[in-house]
Design a protein around this motif. Structure first.
Motif, PDB file in Angstrom:
ATOM      1  N   LEU A 231       0.898  -1.294  -0.014  1.00 28.60           N
ATOM      2  CA  LEU A 231      -0.502   0.029   0.093  1.00 28.60           C
ATOM      3  C   LEU A 231       1.135   1.136  -0.028  1.00 28.60           C
ATOM      4  CD1 LEU A 231      -2.612   1.687   0.120  1.00 28.60           C
ATOM      5  CD2 LEU A 231      -2.868   0.573   2.469  1.00 28.60           C
ATOM      6  N   ARG A 232       1.947   1.119   0.608  1.00 29.25           N
ATOM      7  CA  ARG A 232       2.835   2.458   0.435  1.00 29.25           C
ATOM      8  C   ARG A 232       3.702   2.457  -0.349  1.00 29.25           C
ATOM      9  NH1 ARG A 232       7.992   3.385   5.160  1.00 29.25           N
ATOM     10  NH2 ARG A 232       6.108   3.551   6.431  1.00 29.25           N
ATOM     11  N   GLY A 233       3.723   1.538  -1.238  1.00 29.20           N
ATOM     12  CA  GLY A 233       4.597   1.742  -3.005  1.00 29.20           C
ATOM     13  C   GLY A 233       3.539   2.168  -3.563  1.00 29.20           C
ATOM     14  N   PHE A 234       1.659   1.352  -3.452  1.00 32.54           N
ATOM     15  CA  PHE A 234       1.156   1.739  -4.574  1.00 32.54           C
ATOM     16  C   PHE A 234       0.584   3.611  -3.848  1.00 32.54           C
ATOM     17  CE2 PHE A 234      -3.598   3.237  -5.051  1.00 32.54           C
ATOM     18  CZ  PHE A 234      -3.720   2.912  -5.835  1.00 32.54           C
ATOM     19  N   MET A 235       0.573   4.317  -2.835  1.00 32.41           N
ATOM     20  CA  MET A 235       0.635   5.940  -2.502  1.00 32.41           C
ATOM     21  C   MET A 235       1.449   6.761  -2.914  1.00 32.41           C
ATOM     22  SD  MET A 235      -0.415   4.951   1.210  1.00 32.41           S
ATOM     23  CE  MET A 235      -1.057   7.070   1.942  1.00 32.41           C
ATOM     24  N   ILE A 236       2.741   5.586  -3.517  1.00 26.58           N
ATOM     25  CA  ILE A 236       3.648   5.973  -3.775  1.00 26.58           C
ATOM     26  C   ILE A 236       3.699   6.884  -4.898  1.00 26.58           C
ATOM     27  CG2 ILE A 236       7.023   7.654  -4.058  1.00 26.58           C
ATOM     28  CD1 ILE A 236       7.123   5.345  -1.378  1.00 26.58           C
ATOM     29  N   ALA A 237       3.144   6.068  -6.049  1.00 28.69           N
ATOM     30  CA  ALA A 237       3.353   5.874  -7.237  1.00 28.69           C
ATOM     31  C   ALA A 237       1.794   6.493  -7.475  1.00 28.69           C
ATOM     32  CB  ALA A 237       3.162   4.428  -7.419  1.00 28.69           C
ATOM     33  N   LEU A 238       0.632   6.604  -6.737  1.00 31.90           N
ATOM     34  CA  LEU A 238      -0.442   8.056  -7.142  1.00 31.90           C
ATOM     35  C   LEU A 238       0.334   8.938  -7.448  1.00 31.90           C
ATOM     36  CD1 LEU A 238      -3.505   8.249  -7.386  1.00 31.90           C
ATOM     37  CD2 LEU A 238      -3.563   7.669  -5.274  1.00 31.90           C
ATOM     38  N   GLN A 239       1.199   9.427  -5.705  1.00 34.95           N
ATOM     39  CA  GLN A 239       1.226  11.091  -5.623  1.00 34.95           C
ATOM     40  C   GLN A 239       2.025  10.948  -6.865  1.00 34.95           C
ATOM     41  OE1 GLN A 239       4.618  11.323  -2.722  1.00 34.95           O
ATOM     42  NE2 GLN A 239       3.789  13.394  -1.948  1.00 34.95           N
ATOM     43  N   GLU A 240       3.138  10.380  -7.142  1.00 31.37           N
ATOM     44  CA  GLU A 240       3.380  10.372  -8.446  1.00 31.37           C
ATOM     45  C   GLU A 240       2.947  10.595  -9.031  1.00 31.37           C
ATOM     46  OE1 GLU A 240       4.729   8.376 -11.311  1.00 31.37           O
ATOM     47  OE2 GLU A 240       6.201  10.240 -11.856  1.00 31.37           O
ATOM     48  N   ASP A 241       2.282   9.854 -10.106  1.00 36.94           N
ATOM     49  CA  ASP A 241       1.259   9.948 -11.403  1.00 36.94           C
ATOM     50  C   ASP A 241       0.483  11.508 -11.326  1.00 36.94           C
ATOM     51  OD1 ASP A 241       1.599   7.611 -12.402  1.00 36.94           O
ATOM     52  OD2 ASP A 241       0.293   6.651 -11.955  1.00 36.94           O
ATOM     53  N   GLN A 242      -0.244  12.113  -9.769  1.00 40.25           N
ATOM     54  CA  GLN A 242      -0.843  13.286  -9.541  1.00 40.25           C
ATOM     55  C   GLN A 242      -0.095  14.547 -10.247  1.00 40.25           C
ATOM     56  OE1 GLN A 242      -2.569  12.115  -5.742  1.00 40.25           O
ATOM     57  NE2 GLN A 242      -4.603  12.196  -6.608  1.00 40.25           N
ATOM     58  N   GLU A 243       1.113  14.100  -9.302  1.00 38.87           N
ATOM     59  CA  GLU A 243       2.032  15.665  -9.470  1.00 38.87           C
ATOM     60  C   GLU A 243       2.309  14.973 -11.288  1.00 38.87           C
ATOM     61  OE1 GLU A 243       6.123  14.158  -7.188  1.00 38.87           O
ATOM     62  OE2 GLU A 243       4.935  14.735  -5.522  1.00 38.87           O
ATOM     63  N   ASN A 244       2.373  14.395 -12.084  1.00 40.75           N
ATOM     64  CA  ASN A 244       2.700  14.411 -13.625  1.00 40.75           C
ATOM     65  C   ASN A 244       1.556  15.004 -13.759  1.00 40.75           C
ATOM     66  OD1 ASN A 244       5.124  13.092 -12.865  1.00 40.75           O
ATOM     67  ND2 ASN A 244       4.877  10.899 -13.178  1.00 40.75           N
ATOM     68  N   ASN A 245       0.518  14.417 -13.637  1.00 39.65           N
ATOM     69  CA  ASN A 245      -1.003  15.718 -14.089  1.00 39.65           C
ATOM     70  C   ASN A 245      -1.388  16.804 -13.865  1.00 39.65           C
ATOM     71  OD1 ASN A 245      -1.851  12.935 -15.485  1.00 39.65           O
ATOM     72  ND2 ASN A 245      -3.202  11.907 -13.843  1.00 39.65           N
ATOM     73  N   SER A 246      -0.208  16.754 -12.451  1.00 41.28           N
ATOM     74  CA  SER A 246      -0.714  18.738 -12.252  1.00 41.28           C
ATOM     75  C   SER A 246       0.384  19.331 -12.408  1.00 41.28           C
ATOM     76  CB  SER A 246      -0.942  18.801 -10.973  1.00 41.28           C
ATOM     77  OG  SER A 246      -0.219  17.921  -9.793  1.00 41.28           O
TER      78      SER A 246
ATOM     79  N   ILE B 136      11.185  -0.522  -4.364  1.00 38.97           N
ATOM     80  CA  ILE B 136      10.464  -0.054  -4.596  1.00 38.97           C
ATOM     81  C   ILE B 136      10.213   1.087  -6.851  1.00 38.97           C
ATOM     82  CG2 ILE B 136       8.890   3.273  -4.317  1.00 38.97           C
ATOM     83  CD1 ILE B 136       9.269   2.225  -1.383  1.00 38.97           C
ATOM     84  N   ILE B 137      11.560   1.034  -6.966  1.00 35.30           N
ATOM     85  CA  ILE B 137      12.123   1.902  -7.464  1.00 35.30           C
ATOM     86  C   ILE B 137      11.832   1.196  -8.989  1.00 35.30           C
ATOM     87  CG2 ILE B 137      14.009   2.496  -9.060  1.00 35.30           C
ATOM     88  CD1 ILE B 137      15.201   4.044  -6.863  1.00 35.30           C
ATOM     89  N   ILE B 138      12.401  -0.668  -8.251  1.00 32.02           N
ATOM     90  CA  ILE B 138      11.605  -1.032  -9.892  1.00 32.02           C
ATOM     91  C   ILE B 138      10.216  -1.638  -9.766  1.00 32.02           C
ATOM     92  CG2 ILE B 138      12.308  -4.134 -10.095  1.00 32.02           C
ATOM     93  CD1 ILE B 138      14.757  -3.537  -8.447  1.00 32.02           C
ATOM     94  N   SER B 139       9.631  -2.090  -8.817  1.00 32.19           N
ATOM     95  CA  SER B 139       8.313  -2.002  -8.664  1.00 32.19           C
ATOM     96  C   SER B 139       7.595  -0.516  -9.622  1.00 32.19           C
ATOM     97  CB  SER B 139       7.197  -1.772  -7.579  1.00 32.19           C
ATOM     98  OG  SER B 139       6.046  -1.637  -7.491  1.00 32.19           O
ATOM     99  N   GLN B 140       8.037   0.700  -9.417  1.00 33.51           N
ATOM    100  CA  GLN B 140       7.477   1.798 -10.525  1.00 33.51           C
ATOM    101  C   GLN B 140       8.386   1.112 -12.309  1.00 33.51           C
ATOM    102  OE1 GLN B 140       6.043   3.555  -9.419  1.00 33.51           O
ATOM    103  NE2 GLN B 140       5.747   4.322  -7.774  1.00 33.51           N
ATOM    104  N   LEU B 141       8.859   1.231 -12.099  1.00 39.97           N
ATOM    105  CA  LEU B 141       9.535   0.997 -13.334  1.00 39.97           C
ATOM    106  C   LEU B 141       8.925  -0.383 -13.652  1.00 39.97           C
ATOM    107  CD1 LEU B 141      13.212   1.186 -13.045  1.00 39.97           C
ATOM    108  CD2 LEU B 141      12.036   2.374 -14.150  1.00 39.97           C
ATOM    109  N   GLY B 142       8.702  -1.424 -13.398  1.00 37.61           N
ATOM    110  CA  GLY B 142       7.402  -2.722 -13.566  1.00 37.61           C
ATOM    111  C   GLY B 142       5.970  -2.329 -13.643  1.00 37.61           C
TER     112      GLY B 142
END
Length: 307
Positions: free
Chosen positions: A86-101, A269-275
């Motif tokens: 869940l923590r990794g998911f939240m980090i990914a969600l935050q990154e996506d929202q930063e990119n979109n905004s 986390i980085i590998i997960s994000q890349l994947g």
């Protein structure tokens, strides 16, 4: 075997509960007793989280909607692993929202914090006592190690080059074993070796060794077909790594890191994000293959000495 209705465990082999007559399921009580991992207000985010949990090995995660709130549940036996995911998911969600905004969001969020945007995640915090938490800082259990937390795929991809070697070696082994067996029986039959078999046993053994030899020959030919796919896979892998070079920046990688996580956890986390990025872009490719490429890319260009 376990009865989901009576909550009674049975020995393996029994399929019906003696008390209520319900069909038994394989597992233990810990696999079926669930707890709420988090609650989300947005159905889209809840659905994405469910997909991420299932993809990462939490196969019995559940979702329930009540009064516009979506509760995500997981088996007690997988709760700690799900927390990390869940923590990794939240980090990914935050990154996506930063990119979109297009804005940089500096807020650090934990399980109880408000996510950037709309969602508020409320986690049950009574799963780990303060004493367990302190012990965990100095003596982590094997099943809580970083390697077993993030991106726990249901299967591991085997590269064509490795598959070719394995299949070829297996085929040659079968052929050699079969031929040696046939030769052994011939030597026995002509009495070079002082061992005799009755006709039925002799025929059965002969058929078995011939099948080994034939199957091995077939496997060797199969390995040739796999060999022809090696170059194609290597070309595809090189192209995907070039895509990563062009679309993943060092700033993006830095934004994925969790300041409260260890170096090993950040690597995962980085590998997960890349994947995840590869899976979202190359939707037609095998996810386990894309995971392998992400892991390989990290080890080649983003090792912990450089991250």
């Amino acid at each position: 075997m376990w009865c989901p209705k009576c909550k009674t465990e049975y020995q393996k082999g029994i399929t019906i509960c003696a008390e209520c007559g319900s069909g038994l399921v394989e597992g233990t009580e810990d696999d079926f007793v669930v707890s709420v991992l988090c609650e989300l207000k947005e159905e889209t985010t809840a659905t994405k989280l469910m997909e991420y949990l299932e993809f990462s090995g939490i196969g019995k995660a559940g979702i329930k909607e009540e009064n516009g709130v979506f509760s995500i549940t997981v088996p007690d036996s997988q709760y700690k692993q799900a927390e990390k995911l869940l923590r990794g998911f939240m980090i990914a969600l935050q990154e996506d929202q930063e990119n979109n905004s297009g804005e940089s969001i500096q807020e650090e969020f934990y399980y109880e914090d408000m996510l950037p945007g709309e969602e508020e995640i409320r986690l049950q915090n009574n799963k780990v006592t303060e004493e367990e938490d302190k012990q965990g800082q100095t003596n982590k259990k094997a099943d809580e190690s970083p390697e077993g937390i993030l991106y726990n795929s249901s299967k591991t991809y085997t590269k064509k080059a490795d598959e070719y070697k394995d299949v070829k070696v297996s085929g040659i082994t079968f052929v050699v074993f079969g031929l040696i067996g046939v030769l052994y029986l011939i030597l026995c039959e002509i009495e070079v070796l002082p061992i005799s078999y009755n006709k039925i046993v002799f025929i059965c053994l002969l058929c078995m060794f011939i099948i080994f030899a034939v199957w091995g020959t077939f496997t060797v030919f199969k390995s040739r077909k796999i060999k022809g796919q090696i170059e194609e896979e290597e070309t595809l892998t090189a192209g995907i790594k070039e895509w990563i070079d062009a679309n993943v920046t060092s700033e993006m990688i830095e934004s994925w890191k969790d300041k409260n996580a260890s170096e090993e956890e950040n690597e995962l986390i980085i590998i997960s994000q890349l994947g995840t990025k590869l899976i979202n872009y190359y939707t037609e490719l095998d996810t386990s293959y894309l995971e392998m490429v992400a892991d390989e890319y990290f080890n080649e260009k983003l090792s912990h000495n450089n991250v």
